[in-house]
Scaffold this active site. Structure first.
Site, PDB file in Angstrom:
ATOM      1  N   ASP A  91       0.847  -1.196   0.000  1.00  0.00           N
ATOM      2  CA  ASP A  91       0.000   0.000   0.000  1.00  0.00           C
ATOM      3  C   ASP A  91       0.884   1.249   0.000  1.00  0.00           C
ATOM      4  OD1 ASP A  91       0.587   1.049   2.756  1.00  0.00           O
ATOM      5  OD2 ASP A  91      -0.364  -0.809   3.412  1.00  0.00           O
ATOM      6  N   HIS A 106       8.685  -5.319  -1.307  1.00  0.00           N
ATOM      7  CA  HIS A 106       7.777  -6.301  -1.915  1.00  0.00           C
ATOM      8  C   HIS A 106       6.949  -5.685  -3.036  1.00  0.00           C
ATOM      9  CE1 HIS A 106       7.940  -9.162   1.822  1.00  0.00           C
ATOM     10  NE2 HIS A 106       9.040  -9.181   1.099  1.00  0.00           N
ATOM     11  N   CYS A 114       5.452  -5.693 -16.834  1.00  0.00           N
ATOM     12  CA  CYS A 114       5.235  -6.602 -17.964  1.00  0.00           C
ATOM     13  C   CYS A 114       6.012  -7.892 -17.741  1.00  0.00           C
ATOM     14  CB  CYS A 114       5.662  -5.944 -19.274  1.00  0.00           C
ATOM     15  SG  CYS A 114       5.467  -7.081 -20.665  1.00  0.00           S
ATOM     16  N   GLY A 172       5.251  -3.823  13.351  1.00  0.00           N
ATOM     17  CA  GLY A 172       4.077  -4.503  12.794  1.00  0.00           C
ATOM     18  C   GLY A 172       4.387  -5.579  11.781  1.00  0.00           C
ATOM     19  N   THR A 173       5.410  -6.371  12.060  1.00  0.00           N
ATOM     20  CA  THR A 173       5.721  -7.477  11.148  1.00  0.00           C
ATOM     21  C   THR A 173       5.956  -8.753  11.948  1.00  0.00           C
ATOM     22  OG1 THR A 173       7.200  -8.259   9.393  1.00  0.00           O
ATOM     23  CG2 THR A 173       8.159  -6.699  10.970  1.00  0.00           C
ATOM     24  N   SER A 174       5.481  -9.884  11.413  1.00  0.00           N
ATOM     25  CA  SER A 174       5.482 -11.131  12.183  1.00  0.00           C
ATOM     26  C   SER A 174       6.831 -11.841  12.188  1.00  0.00           C
ATOM     27  CB  SER A 174       4.409 -12.080  11.620  1.00  0.00           C
ATOM     28  OG  SER A 174       4.712 -12.392  10.274  1.00  0.00           O
ATOM     29  N   ASN A 198       5.398  -3.954  18.102  1.00  0.00           N
ATOM     30  CA  ASN A 198       4.458  -4.897  17.506  1.00  0.00           C
ATOM     31  C   ASN A 198       3.284  -5.107  18.457  1.00  0.00           C
ATOM     32  OD1 ASN A 198       3.787  -6.519  15.340  1.00  0.00           O
ATOM     33  ND2 ASN A 198       5.246  -8.155  15.822  1.00  0.00           N
ATOM     34  N   ALA A 216       0.003  -0.076  16.916  1.00  0.00           N
ATOM     35  CA  ALA A 216       0.963   0.838  16.298  1.00  0.00           C
ATOM     36  C   ALA A 216       0.583   2.303  16.481  1.00  0.00           C
ATOM     37  CB  ALA A 216       1.087   0.507  14.809  1.00  0.00           C
TER      38      ALA A 216
END
Ligand code: OAD
Length: 232
Positions: A91, A106, A114, A172-174, A198, A216
């Site tokens: 996002d 990511h 393409c 905020g990441t696992s 977290n 957060a």
């Protein structure tokens, strides 16, 4: 302390209404990774994959940045040294919150790629199956997001930043997806202080020197305020 490197994950956008992946009602409870987040899944059923990302693109377009995104933008603006934001999120809420030069390791929902010639262009809001590439005309457009089995973006640049970091924070990441889950160790080896912010402890929590748990929108602004107050 001069250079701060921050890694963010889906948890920072959760309070903006965007789903995380691995929480009980997360995206991976409702969709199979191998169907919607691998090159093989796309080859098997492009309509399913385009539909999944079209929906996520629409959700992200409607979402507003929250106090955590805004606090990181404030840190970038008011900190006397460098503040590098690396995100696993596709996002654009960091940018909407005012952050600059975010490294989307990511990829991003805003981009089209393409599959034939590698050309990149801004994605339409709804990407069709067989959407043509504006450069080579092949009907091979895909979202410019990194799927499992593909190399994340900006890796060399990110490792250079980690090697220079005085402070590394994961928000905020696992800690379940590599190489991002390993950044804490890279930063620690280079001598950085490391902190996890977290809701729940991540899979790699024991690698952090400091931990702060909570939503957060509360803990990130508090942390940023402390850092900025501590500046000379
Ligand atoms: P996950 O869904 O794996 O983890 C979300 C994390 O956010 C968990 O640790 C939660 O405890 C935390 N969390 C949830 N709500 C929160 C809140 N309000 N405040 C703070 N933390 C909160 O998401 P990621 O770690 O981002 O990759 O997932 C990493 C990658 O796996 C994604 O980029 C995606 C996914 O598969 C690809 O698609 C390649």
């Amino acid at each position: 302390m001069n250079k701060i490197v921050i890694l963010t994950g889906a948890g920072i956008s959760a309070e903006s209404g965007l789903g995380t992946f691995r929480d009980a009602d997360g995206l991976w409870a409702r969709h199979r990774i191998e169907d919607v987040a691998t090159p093989e899944g796309f080859a098997r059923n492009p309509g399913l994959v385009q539909g999944f990302y079209n929906e996520r693109r629409a959700n992200a377009a409607d979402a507003a940045p929250n106090a955590a995104h805004q606090a990181l933008a404030r840190l970038q603006q008011d900190w006397q040294g460098d503040v590098i934001i690396v995100t696993q999120n596709v996002d654009d809420l960091h940018e909407k919150g005012g952050a600059q030069d975010v490294l989307h390791m990511h990829g991003t929902l805003a981009g089209a790629l393409c599959g034939n010639c590698g050309h990149r262009w801004p994605s339409p809001a709804t990407m069709q199956v067989d959407e043509p590439c504006p450069a080579c005309q092949a009907p091979a457009a895909r979202p410019d997001v990194v799927w499992f089995g593909e190399m994340p973006y900006f890796m060399e640049e990110i490792y250079d930043h980690l090697a220079e970091a005085d402070l590394f924070a994961a928000i905020g990441t696992s800690g379940q997806v590599y190489p991002a889950a390993n950044f804490v160790q890279e930063a620690a080896i280079s001598g950085a202080h490391t902190v996890e912010l977290n809701l729940d402890p991540s899979a790699v929590v024991s690698n952090f020197a400091e931990t702060r748990f909570g939503p957060a929108t509360r803990i990130v602004p508090e942390w940023v305020d402390e850092l900025l107050k501590g500046q000379p």
